[in-house]
Design an enzyme around this catalytic site. Structure first.
Site, PDB file in Angstrom:
ATOM      1  N   GLU A 265      62.812  25.425  25.097  1.00  0.00           N
ATOM      2  CA  GLU A 265      63.050  26.848  25.307  1.00  0.00           C
ATOM      3  C   GLU A 265      63.909  27.081  26.550  1.00  0.00           C
ATOM      4  O   GLU A 265      63.806  26.366  27.539  1.00  0.00           O
ATOM      5  CB  GLU A 265      61.715  27.579  25.452  1.00  0.00           C
ATOM      6  CG  GLU A 265      61.841  29.089  25.620  1.00  0.00           C
ATOM      7  CD  GLU A 265      60.501  29.776  25.764  1.00  0.00           C
ATOM      8  OE1 GLU A 265      60.456  31.001  25.544  1.00  0.00           O
ATOM      9  OE2 GLU A 265      59.500  29.110  26.114  1.00  0.00           O
ATOM     10  N   LYS A 341      62.432  34.915  19.147  1.00  0.00           N
ATOM     11  CA  LYS A 341      61.042  34.902  19.600  1.00  0.00           C
ATOM     12  C   LYS A 341      60.431  36.271  19.337  1.00  0.00           C
ATOM     13  O   LYS A 341      61.003  37.311  19.694  1.00  0.00           O
ATOM     14  CB  LYS A 341      60.992  34.563  21.092  1.00  0.00           C
ATOM     15  CG  LYS A 341      59.594  34.291  21.641  1.00  0.00           C
ATOM     16  CD  LYS A 341      59.676  33.793  23.080  1.00  0.00           C
ATOM     17  CE  LYS A 341      58.306  33.387  23.602  1.00  0.00           C
ATOM     18  NZ  LYS A 341      58.386  32.834  24.985  1.00  0.00           N
ATOM     19  N   CYS A 375      57.670  28.865  21.703  1.00  0.00           N
ATOM     20  CA  CYS A 375      56.625  28.874  22.728  1.00  0.00           C
ATOM     21  C   CYS A 375      55.427  29.774  22.382  1.00  0.00           C
ATOM     22  O   CYS A 375      54.586  29.406  21.577  1.00  0.00           O
ATOM     23  CB  CYS A 375      57.244  29.268  24.065  1.00  0.00           C
ATOM     24  SG  CYS A 375      56.213  28.851  25.501  1.00  0.00           S
TER      25      CYS A 375
END
Length: 511
Positions: A265, A341, A375
């Site tokens: 990330e 995300k 994540c």
């Protein structure tokens, strides 16, 4: 004078508005048997494999229907039952990457017998098999004439006599005349089929045009080689210097013939040191100015190094002014796609001004369907389950955590996703630090590849992992065929055991 009937026949795919007609024909054909296919089952078939559901209409009205799925025959073999093939009506046995078309139903309105409609349906199935490059067609053929002689001969003897044309059977004789050959007796195949005494014949039609599935004809591989980069955060003097380090890892991992390389990330976060005098939110927006150049450069690397690249994630400024955290999939065929995300941590919101995206995707690659969750997203189990429902086999997780407890949240959730969804999960993080840059302090990572937990996999469900805290790579083979076996024969079967009669999961977003 007898009125002349004009027919106008057309072969097409089955539609849901054909259901009531299907139900009527079924009852005419199978008198005294259980209720016909439910509307929900037909809806499912036309959703998961629309090209396999065939209908012949006459003047716009369906008069003959054939239903099919694709199976991986190695999971069933020469001895199976009808319920096993259709997974008790759930069709979870359907495998788009399987090797045989399996005919699960054919029926023709008795009013139209003599028009050779059955042959048309079988020809349509053969065409489907050829177009999809399948080995052939399998089906459990009924022997409805057997009950008349069952006291005098065994099913095997009956089949042989029909094959030798000593006995005529309305179904088996027809199937043999359509280039099917007998492969095996299926006893207790369909207990409710009283005329056949529950027996059936496993019949096979061989596709002589079948080409063995290899990468040379663009088919997916059963073994995927994954390369995971554990990246060190450090200062770079320029964008070009940063890309040289990226290319070093692409070059290194591709030299081992890896299929996919995964970066962590916020991969280009080291470049934020060039804006150390700016507020973190402003610096991140300035960093996004490099995103398009980086994506284009990595797409060119994917082509030149013959490897699929998951770029980790980078900030991307949207047309509406919002800032997203985006991961790009750069395929080695020159195409690309992206996953944003969805869940933003409080710190990402407060310090950097990120906003969450709105789409969840599953990507087609030459090693099968993959998903990307960035994540924090891995900590929401609904996302991976939705991706699995769309066929995902490999989940790729770029992450960035500062402390070990933050890392363990990502790791343990990733391991849970692998077990829950019977898939492989790879996680890639960063180590090191960038001094004198606000919000870019310490990094903690131990990149790894996780597996489901069953006998065919490592005892600890970890395919491989690196040493924490150092810059390195991880290269590991994962066997996608093991996932097929697990989902059909595993000690526990999390995907197929879901109580969909009690609960359901659905995506409310745009895609």
């Amino acid at each position: 004078m007898t009125e002349e009937i004009e027919h106008k026949l057309q072969t097409r795919h089955l539609r849901m508005d054909d259901y009531e007609t299907l139900r009527t024909i079924y009852k005419r054909v199978y008198k005294g048997l259980d209720s016909p296919w439910t509307k929900e089952q037909i809806a499912l078939l036309t959703t998961i494999f629309p090209e396999g559901q065939v209908c012949i209409e006459d003047n716009g009205v369906p008069i003959a229907i054939a239903l099919s799925i694709i199976i991986d025959f190695s999971l069933f073999g020469d001895h199976h039952t009808y319920d096993q093939i259709i997974s008790n009506g759930t069709f979870k046995s359907h495998d788009p990457e399987g090797d045989y078309l399996y005919g699960i139903e054919v029926f023709v309105d008795p009013v139209f017998h003599g028009m050779r409609l059955g042959r048309r349906l079988y020809d349509a199935r053969k065409e489907i098999s050829e177009n999809l490059n399948l080995k052939g067609i399998l089906l459990g053929g009924r022997i409805p004439g057997y009950h008349t002689v069952s006291k005098d001969m065994s099913p095997q003897e009956y089949i042989l006599k029909v094959k030798n044309r000593e006995i005529y059977d309305s179904v088996l004789t027809f199937q043999l005349s359509n280039d099917f050959h007998v492969r095996n007796l299926l006893d207790d195949y369909w207990p409710d089929d009283n005329p056949s005494k529950g027996n059936a014949v496993l019949l096979e039609w061989i596709n002589i045009y079948y080409q063995k599935k290899t990468r040379l004809v663009g088919r997916t591989k059963s073994i995927a080689r994954l390369g995971v980069v554990q990246w060190e955060m450090r200062r770079f003097n320029s964008f070009d210097e940063f890309m040289q380090q990226v290319e070093f890892f692409v070059d290194t991992v591709s030299a081992y013939k890896a299929d996919i390389i995964l970066f962590p990330e916020l991969l280009n976060a080291p470049l934020i040191s060039m804006y150390a005098d700016k507020r973190p939110a402003d610096a991140m927006r300035l960093l996004s100015e490099h995103t398009e150049d980086m994506r284009q450069a990595m797409l060119e690397m994917a082509l030149s190094y013959n490897i699929n690249i998951v770029t980790g994630s980078v900030p991307q400024l949207q047309e509406d002014g919002t800032l997203h955290n985006v991961s790009f999939l750069c395929r080695r065929d020159g195409t690309w796609d992206s996953q944003t995300k969805l869940h933003i941590t409080p710190e990402e919101d407060t310090h950097w001004g990120f906003s969450g995206g709105h789409d969840l995707k599953v990507f087609d690659t030459d090693v099968g369907k993959v998903g990307i969750l960035i994540c924090y997203d891995i900590e929401f189990p609904e996302l991976a389950r939705l991706q699995t429902m769309e066929g995902m086999k490999i989940l790729l997780v770029p992450f960035w955590t500062d402390t070990k407890n933050g890392y363990l949240r990502v790791r343990r959730c990733a391991q849970a996703r692998a077990i829950e969804n019977e898939c492989f999960v790879a996680i890639s993080g960063s180590v090191g630090n960038i001094p004198k840059v606000e919000t870019m302090g310490i990094q903690y990572s131990q990149s790894a590849i996780f597996t489901p937990s069953d006998f065919a996999f490592p005892h600890d469900a970890i395919a491989s992992e690196v040493t924490p805290g150092i810059e390195t790579t991880l290269i590991t083979d994962v066997d996608l065929d093991l996932l097929k076996e697990l989902r059909s024969q595993g000690s526990v079967r999390n995907i197929s055991s879901r109580r969909t009669d009690l609960y359901e999961l659905r995506w409310k977003g745009g895609k």
